[in-house]
Scaffold this motif. Structure first.
Motif, PDB file in Angstrom:
ATOM      1  N   THR A  38       1.526   9.431  -5.790  1.00 52.40           N
ATOM      2  CA  THR A  38       1.930  10.821  -5.572  1.00 52.40           C
ATOM      3  C   THR A  38       3.035  11.246  -6.529  1.00 52.40           C
ATOM      4  N   ASN A  39       3.755  10.295  -7.094  1.00 53.97           N
ATOM      5  CA  ASN A  39       4.742  10.642  -8.114  1.00 53.97           C
ATOM      6  C   ASN A  39       4.064  11.150  -9.378  1.00 53.97           C
ATOM      7  N   ASN A  40       2.802  10.759  -9.591  1.00 52.35           N
ATOM      8  CA  ASN A  40       2.081  11.115 -10.815  1.00 52.35           C
ATOM      9  C   ASN A  40       0.982  12.148 -10.595  1.00 52.35           C
ATOM     10  N   THR A  41       0.967  12.800  -9.424  1.00 56.64           N
ATOM     11  CA  THR A  41      -0.043  13.818  -9.160  1.00 56.64           C
ATOM     12  C   THR A  41       0.652  15.099  -8.722  1.00 56.64           C
ATOM     13  N   THR A  42      -0.154  16.122  -8.543  1.00 57.55           N
ATOM     14  CA  THR A  42       0.402  17.406  -8.121  1.00 57.55           C
ATOM     15  C   THR A  42       0.657  17.443  -6.622  1.00 57.55           C
ATOM     16  N   LEU A  43       0.124  16.483  -5.888  1.00 55.22           N
ATOM     17  CA  LEU A  43       0.321  16.446  -4.439  1.00 55.22           C
ATOM     18  C   LEU A  43       1.525  15.589  -4.088  1.00 55.22           C
ATOM     19  N   HIS A  44       2.351  16.085  -3.210  1.00 58.55           N
ATOM     20  CA  HIS A  44       3.477  15.331  -2.669  1.00 58.55           C
ATOM     21  C   HIS A  44       2.940  14.424  -1.559  1.00 58.55           C
ATOM     22  N   ARG A  66       0.838  -1.209   0.000  1.00 55.78           N
ATOM     23  CA  ARG A  66       0.000   0.000   0.000  1.00 55.78           C
ATOM     24  C   ARG A  66       0.867   1.252   0.000  1.00 55.78           C
ATOM     25  N   ARG A  67       1.969   1.234   0.725  1.00 54.03           N
ATOM     26  CA  ARG A  67       2.893   2.380   0.720  1.00 54.03           C
ATOM     27  C   ARG A  67       3.499   2.567  -0.667  1.00 54.03           C
ATOM     28  N   MET A  68       3.839   1.465  -1.334  1.00 55.30           N
ATOM     29  CA  MET A  68       4.395   1.555  -2.687  1.00 55.30           C
ATOM     30  C   MET A  68       3.376   2.179  -3.632  1.00 55.30           C
ATOM     31  N   PHE A  69       2.127   1.755  -3.529  1.00 56.32           N
ATOM     32  CA  PHE A  69       1.077   2.333  -4.359  1.00 56.32           C
ATOM     33  C   PHE A  69       0.946   3.822  -4.070  1.00 56.32           C
ATOM     34  N   GLU A  87      -9.679  15.004  -3.740  1.00 56.24           N
ATOM     35  CA  GLU A  87     -10.639  14.063  -4.299  1.00 56.24           C
ATOM     36  C   GLU A  87     -10.005  13.268  -5.440  1.00 56.24           C
ATOM     37  N   LEU A  88      -9.239  13.948  -6.290  1.00 50.65           N
ATOM     38  CA  LEU A  88      -8.538  13.248  -7.376  1.00 50.65           C
ATOM     39  C   LEU A  88      -7.518  12.261  -6.822  1.00 50.65           C
ATOM     40  N   HIS A  89      -6.931  12.602  -5.696  1.00 52.01           N
ATOM     41  CA  HIS A  89      -5.961  11.730  -5.045  1.00 52.01           C
ATOM     42  C   HIS A  89      -6.672  10.537  -4.397  1.00 52.01           C
ATOM     43  N   LYS A  90      -7.876  10.770  -3.875  1.00 55.96           N
ATOM     44  CA  LYS A  90      -8.627   9.743  -3.153  1.00 55.96           C
ATOM     45  C   LYS A  90      -9.183   8.664  -4.089  1.00 55.96           C
ATOM     46  N   GLU A  91      -9.630   9.058  -5.268  1.00 59.25           N
ATOM     47  CA  GLU A  91     -10.268   8.107  -6.186  1.00 59.25           C
ATOM     48  C   GLU A  91      -9.392   6.895  -6.505  1.00 59.25           C
ATOM     49  N   PRO A  92      -8.113   7.085  -6.849  1.00 61.10           N
ATOM     50  CA  PRO A  92      -7.279   5.897  -7.115  1.00 61.10           C
ATOM     51  C   PRO A  92      -7.084   5.013  -5.877  1.00 61.10           C
ATOM     52  N   PHE A  93      -7.023   5.629  -4.681  1.00 58.51           N
ATOM     53  CA  PHE A  93      -6.902   4.834  -3.464  1.00 58.51           C
ATOM     54  C   PHE A  93      -8.153   4.000  -3.246  1.00 58.51           C
ATOM     55  N   ASP A  94      -9.315   4.605  -3.472  1.00 61.38           N
ATOM     56  CA  ASP A  94     -10.563   3.851  -3.323  1.00 61.38           C
ATOM     57  C   ASP A  94     -10.585   2.661  -4.277  1.00 61.38           C
ATOM     58  N   ALA A  95     -10.160   2.872  -5.513  1.00 64.93           N
ATOM     59  CA  ALA A  95     -10.125   1.783  -6.493  1.00 64.93           C
ATOM     60  C   ALA A  95      -9.121   0.708  -6.072  1.00 64.93           C
TER      61      ALA A  95
END
Length: 167
Positions: free
Chosen positions: A27-33, A19-22, A103-111
């Motif tokens: 975060t490497n592919n989003t605007t949030l660190h 989960r940490r790797m994911f 929210e954009l960050h949360k969606e991939p985690f939910d999936a």
């Protein structure tokens, strides 16, 4: 029996690391660190909090929070307003853009979580949750600590306190 315990702990660690790797990949592919997510989550839940409040809640240095909030403000994810009663005190609020980023960050985690738990019935998930809670209570008892509420900030605070005591 000890060998079985070791294998089970290894399996729990493996799940945690995956989960940490994911999370790191995401975060490497989003605007949030990676470290900015908890900052924005806390501000979203505690609108108009101060940087001091935030540093205490996340158990990091005020300097670290100052750097993070400056970057988040520059990105348009939060605003700082001066407290009318204390002009040196800045209050933090998340912007609509910051909420969208979360929210954009949360969606991939939910999936990711849905995929991780696919094939489990609700009963199996409830049973797993109860087992994990029991393991956590047993572990907390062994280290002489009361298990904090099911809250990541509280768990991080406990870990930081224990690490400070070890110094």
């Amino acid at each position: 029996m000890l060998e079985l315990y070791g294998r089970l702990v290894g399996k729990m660690e493996r799940v945690h690391l995956l989960r940490r790797m994911f999370s790191q990949q995401l975060t490497n592919n989003t605007t949030l660190h990676f470290g900015q997510v908890p900052v924005l989550l806390y501000i979203r839940e505690h609108d108009r909090c101060t940087q001091v409040d935030l540093a205490e809640a996340l158990h990091v240095t005020p300097a670290s929070i100052a750097t993070s909030t400056k970057r988040l403000q520059k990105a348009g994810y939060l605003t700082k307003t001066v407290n009318e009663n204390n002009l040196r005190c800045k209050q933090l609020s998340i912007t609509e853009e910051g909420k969208r980023a979360l929210e954009l960050h949360k969606e991939p985690f939910d999936a990711f979580d849905r995929a991780a738990f696919s094939g489990f019935s609700n009963e199996e998930l409830d049973t797993l949750a109860a087992y994990l809670d029991r393991i956590a209570r047993n572990m907390a008892q062994q280290i002489g600590e009361e298990l904090p509420a099911d809250n990541i900030f509280a768990m991080q605070a406990l870990l930081n306190r224990i690490m400070e005591q070890a110094k």
